[in-house]
Design a protein around this motif. Structure first.
Motif, short mmCIF file in Angstrom:
data_model
loop_
_atom_site.label_atom_id
_atom_site.label_comp_id
_atom_site.label_asym_id
_atom_site.label_seq_id
_atom_site.Cartn_x
_atom_site.Cartn_y
_atom_site.Cartn_z
N GLU A 66 -3.08 -6.55 5.13
CA GLU A 66 -1.78 -5.92 5.38
C GLU A 66 -1.92 -4.60 6.15
OE1 GLU A 66 1.30 -7.21 4.27
OE2 GLU A 66 0.67 -8.88 3.04
N CYS A 67 -1.45 -3.52 5.55
CA CYS A 67 -1.38 -2.23 6.27
C CYS A 67 -2.63 -1.91 7.08
CB CYS A 67 -1.13 -1.07 5.31
SG CYS A 67 -0.01 -1.43 3.98
N CYS A 82 -6.60 0.43 1.51
CA CYS A 82 -6.27 1.83 1.26
C CYS A 82 -6.74 2.22 -0.14
CB CYS A 82 -4.76 2.02 1.37
SG CYS A 82 -3.88 1.25 0.00
N CYS A 117 -8.46 -6.15 3.80
CA CYS A 117 -7.09 -6.38 3.34
C CYS A 117 -6.24 -6.74 4.56
CB CYS A 117 -6.57 -5.12 2.66
SG CYS A 117 -4.87 -5.28 2.13
N CYS A 151 -3.58 -4.91 -3.43
CA CYS A 151 -2.75 -4.18 -4.39
C CYS A 151 -1.92 -5.14 -5.23
CB CYS A 151 -1.87 -3.17 -3.65
SG CYS A 151 -0.95 -3.89 -2.29
S1 SF4 Z 1 -1.03 -1.07 0.22
FE1 SF4 Z 1 -3.25 -1.03 0.55
S2 SF4 Z 1 -4.06 -2.73 -0.63
FE2 SF4 Z 1 -1.83 -3.03 -0.41
S3 SF4 Z 1 -1.55 -4.28 1.39
FE3 SF4 Z 1 -1.45 -2.16 2.11
S4 SF4 Z 1 -3.62 -1.68 2.64
FE4 SF4 Z 1 -3.67 -3.51 1.40
#
Ligand code: SF4
Ligand code: SF4
Lengths: 222, 120
Positions: A29-30, A94, A27, A71
């Motif tokens: 992002e985070c 996550c 993923c 997500c």
């Molecule tokens: S919340 Fe979880 S699934 Fe959504 S961008 Fe962040 S790490 Fe990815």
């Protein structure tokens, strides 16, 4: 952001042992920012798994892919066309991403490749620390911008407990006392009068105690 | 200065060892390399300040992973020297060559050979 930690490789090896065609799904992002589940970690895990099974003389397909987010429907849909190529997916997103993928691909085993830890900040290189527990009714305005819900071990709302010593929490000398931080900041803001105000009983129904939470926004629905 | 170094390794040039990532090391092994060593500048002398420290951390990580997947972390090593130390480079290359010979071929190489033989 959501902070996660890589699971030990041996745990993941154990989980995928019985599958022959595996997709490692990252993923962007985070988990990319906290260096647990982005493209780089996908490459490393996939390579390690391939070598692990190769060294045992076993043949498995282990592919790599990283989505913008796991997500959100639109990005998770990107793998639909290829989903039949796999027996299992190891998601490095996550827990939200893992579950959202599992809901979407009902018959596909989804295995988490990270442990989701908390909502936190990147305090220093290689250091991520908790800042928020998503209590659902934020009180930061009154606490000098420092959260006693996530940073005080006892979640006390009106000043420190009796265990606060030299600015540290009684659970560990490595943990700052949230209320010491709050008082220090209120002083810096010249807002110590806020400290004198007795906090109303906090509404915990917006916290986890009220069961799984949701946000519905009629104004943005179409 | 003509120095004898083992002829069985390939030199991959990078602008700084800070460019070397864990995946580069893993890929070498996935492709069948028996060993890999990274040669950086002396610690404290990095042109980019921390490049060789970053490399050292990544080599440590690669070692751990290689241990866990049955390839063996001993097959990777990081050395530091200054660019004027040709003889030391040759010495490190010989040292690594001896070490790898002692460890024998990597299990990945053996698995690949077996697979090719079966396919032939
Ligand atoms: S919340 Fe979880 S699934 Fe959504 S961008 Fe962040 S790490 Fe990815
Ligand atoms: S008060 Fe609640 S919402 Fe605000 S930072 Fe703390 S846990 Fe998060």
């Amino acid at each position: 952001m959501i902070i996660a930690k890589k699971k030990p490789i041996e745990e993941i090896i154990g989980e995928v042992e019985n599958f022959d065609r595996i997709l490692i799904l990252g993923c962007n992002e985070c988990v990319t920012v906290c260096e647990a589940g982005g493209k780089k970690e996908v490459e490393i895990l996939a390579s390690a798994l391939r070598m692990n099974f190769m060294a045992q003389g076993r043949e498995k397909t282990i592919d790599e892919r990283t989505l913008e987010r796991q997500c959100d429907h639109e990005y998770l849909e990107e793998i639909r066309a290829d989903i039949d190529k796999y027996d299992a997916i190891v998601s490095l997103a996550c827990g939200v991403g893992v579950q959202f993928a599992a809901e979407k691909y009902l018959t596909m085993p989804l295995l988490p490749g990270v442990n989701t830890v908390c909502l936190g900040a990147n305090e220093d290189r290689g250091l991520w620390t908790e800042r928020c527990q998503a209590c659902g009714s934020c009180i930061l305005a009154r606490t000098g911008g420092i959260c006693p819900v996530s940073r005080c071990a006892k979640r006390v709302m009106n000043g420190p407990c009796g265990g606060s010593t030299n600015g540290k929490c009684e659970i560990s000398k490595d943990v700052d006392c949230a209320w010491q931080l709050i008082v220090d900041r209120l002083k810096a803001l010249d807002k110590m009068e806020d400290y004198e105000k007795v906090a109303p009983i906090k509404d915990w129904s917006t916290d986890r105690a009220g069961g799984p939470r949701k946000v519905t926004r009629e104004d943005v629905k179409i | 200065m003509r120095l004898k170094i083992p002829a069985n390794f390939r030199i991959i040039r990078v602008p700084c060892t800070g460019k070397v990532d864990i995946i580069h090391i893993l890929r070498a092994f996935e492709k069948g390399a028996d060993g890999a060593f990274v040669v950086g500048c002396m610690e404290g002398d990095c042109h980019y300040n921390e490049g060789n420290f970053r490399a050292r951390k990544r080599i440590e990580q690669a070692k751990l992973i290689l241990d866990k997947v049955g390839v063996g972390g001993d097959r990777v090593k990081m050395f530091n020297l200054s660019s004027g130390e040709g003889p030391l480079f040759a010495q490190y290359a010989i040292e690594m060559d001896n070490k790898i010979k002692e460890l024998g071929p990597s299990p990945i190489r053996l698995a690949k050979q077996k697979k090719n033989k079966n396919a032939a």
